[in-house]
Scaffold this motif. Sequence first.
Motif: not given
Length: 336
Positions: A38-40, A58-59, A93
């Motif tokens: 997860f990129d967030g 995240t998205k 981030r």
Amino acid sequence: MRGLFGALLAVAAIALFEAPASAHHSQAMFDTTREVLFDGTVVRFDWVNPHMYLIIETKGPDGKPVRVEGEGLATTQARADGLNRDALKPGMRVIMRANPNRGGPGKQVRVLDVTTQNGEIHPFYAASTRDRTLKPANSLAGRWAPSRQALGAAFGAIAGWPVTPEGRAAQKKMLADGLCYVEPIPFLAVLDEMRSIEIGKDEVVIHFDNSGDHVVRRIRMNAQHPAKVQPSRHGDAVGRWEGETLVIDTIGFEPDPSGLGMNVPSSVRKHTVERLTLTEARTRLRYEITVEDPAYLTKPATLVQQWDHRPDLDFSSSSEACDEAAAARYRDSLPK
């Protein structure tokens, strides 16, 4: 270092909700055979026991913002493995590597580690990748902690113990209660948390920092068990020296729903013999425990583990005691 973060971003974009992985020790609601990235940004980091929580934004697959709650281990375990509670601040981030929930997206995940933009990897359930130089100890007296790798090996040994059919039947009844319950040895002894040893002429004291709760075992040296032992959770322990090896004999355990570890119960017939010896380099302690319990083991079982010398660690404060609200949060995520 930024190259690593960039590479993780690329992988996360491709494999946000799907990625194969090696398995770690199992927890029922998580698929530990798979990993997701997860990129967030960090929303909140709850440093609580018996499990900590990292929430990131995240998205989702539809491109809309979504929050993901990641479950971590106890703060006492995290501290021993090098996770700093101040390392993950709101707004940062990060790339969170985790095992997905068997219930699908939108459910709590199991955090393996978190990578920040400077390339630093912060360990949760995954073992730390940082190099740690251990200092030699003068004796068994001091502060010690098993590594995450040593914990995994101990869990593997316990999983292979010769448990009776009655014990296996009880183990399958996955209990969602008692997450703030302190389990006795062997489970207590093999957790990757700090413990101290104090050596006196007539008594040895082993103090365990267990999920923010403190367990003190007092071993009477060169003594005998009383004729009638009043059963207790941690039993009646007597010790002796065999050269430089401390031998601890314990009886008088009360029946326990997880007294042999991993939800395998124990009876009043449980008997343990522990042997503690410094390794040749004196940077680690060799811990060996043999457990007998005719009610739930078909024969005596033994495991061996090493504890690292960790004079750098301190005991947790009373504010980190196991929190029933946090325990309920974990229970609520278990499969119904």
